[in-house]
Write a protein that holds these residues in place. Structure first.
Motif, PDB file in Angstrom:
ATOM      1  N   TYR A  36      53.125  36.877  21.042  1.00 41.87           N
ATOM      2  CA  TYR A  36      51.848  37.170  21.686  1.00 41.87           C
ATOM      3  C   TYR A  36      51.743  38.672  21.881  1.00 41.87           C
TER       4      TYR A  36
ATOM      5  N   SER B 277      43.812  40.531  22.122  1.00 41.40           N
ATOM      6  CA  SER B 277      45.016  39.696  22.076  1.00 41.40           C
ATOM      7  C   SER B 277      45.154  39.059  20.700  1.00 41.40           C
TER       8      SER B 277
ATOM      9  N   LEU C   8      45.547  31.792  24.380  1.00 44.95           N
ATOM     10  CA  LEU C   8      45.723  33.197  24.737  1.00 44.95           C
ATOM     11  C   LEU C   8      45.002  34.131  23.760  1.00 44.95           C
ATOM     12  N   ASP C   9      44.700  33.628  22.576  1.00 43.95           N
ATOM     13  CA  ASP C   9      44.055  34.430  21.525  1.00 43.95           C
ATOM     14  C   ASP C   9      42.544  34.323  21.684  1.00 43.95           C
TER      15      ASP C   9
ATOM     16  N   SER D 199      59.761  30.783  26.812  1.00 47.59           N
ATOM     17  CA  SER D 199      59.287  32.115  26.457  1.00 47.59           C
ATOM     18  C   SER D 199      60.353  33.159  26.713  1.00 47.59           C
TER      19      SER D 199
ATOM     20  N   LYS E  65      53.722  43.786  21.858  1.00 46.08           N
ATOM     21  CA  LYS E  65      54.277  42.432  21.996  1.00 46.08           C
ATOM     22  C   LYS E  65      54.657  42.192  23.449  1.00 46.08           C
TER      23      LYS E  65
ATOM     24  N   TYR F 179      56.182  31.846  18.172  1.00 49.17           N
ATOM     25  CA  TYR F 179      54.952  32.628  18.119  1.00 49.17           C
ATOM     26  C   TYR F 179      55.116  33.875  18.977  1.00 49.17           C
TER      27      TYR F 179
ATOM     28  N   ILE G 279      49.194  27.721  23.334  1.00 50.51           N
ATOM     29  CA  ILE G 279      49.537  29.086  22.921  1.00 50.51           C
ATOM     30  C   ILE G 279      48.301  29.802  22.396  1.00 50.51           C
ATOM     31  N   TYR G 280      47.540  29.141  21.528  1.00 50.60           N
ATOM     32  CA  TYR G 280      46.382  29.791  20.925  1.00 50.60           C
ATOM     33  C   TYR G 280      45.234  30.019  21.911  1.00 50.60           C
TER      34      TYR G 280
ATOM     35  N   ILE H 256      47.913  36.190  18.435  1.00 53.03           N
ATOM     36  CA  ILE H 256      49.085  35.307  18.304  1.00 53.03           C
ATOM     37  C   ILE H 256      49.534  35.352  16.844  1.00 53.03           C
TER      38      ILE H 256
END
Length: 99
Positions: free
Chosen positions: A30, A93, A87-88, A8, A36, A28, A84-85, A95
């Motif tokens: 976030y 939020s 976090l969405d 990251s 961002k 990706y 990762i997803y 992605i």
């Protein structure tokens, strides 16, 4: 069999992905409350003994060279994308796939 890692980059630090031993396969961004926060890069490992360099961006610190062996490895990019997803979760939020 291929192995992958996720690295990251934030406004505080940058993980250097320009490395002949890594191949960025996707990235990706976030966003949290429209700002961002992080860019996640999924990298294919070409050489398992390489090192990952982390550089300061908004904070000044010496480059940090970390052995690849300390990073979690994944057998597929789908495993990383699932994380990762996660976090969405809500409207605050988001992605966005950029690569």
């Amino acid at each position: 069999m291929s192995e992958y890692i996720m690295v990251s980059t934030t406004e505080r630090y940058k993980t250097v992905t320009e490395n002949p031993d890594l191949e960025v396969v996707s990235a990706y961004e976030y966003y949290f409350f429209g700002k961002k926060k992080t860019t996640f890069s999924i990298c294919k490992i070409k050489n398992p003994v390489t090192r990952i360099v982390i550089q300061g961006v908004s904070e000044v610190f010496p480059d940090n060279s970390i052995p690849l062996k300390v990073f979690p490895k994944f057998e597929t990019t789908a495993e990383i994308e699932k994380e990762i997803y996660e976090l969405d979760q809500d409207g605050d939020s988001k992605i966005v796939k950029v690569h």
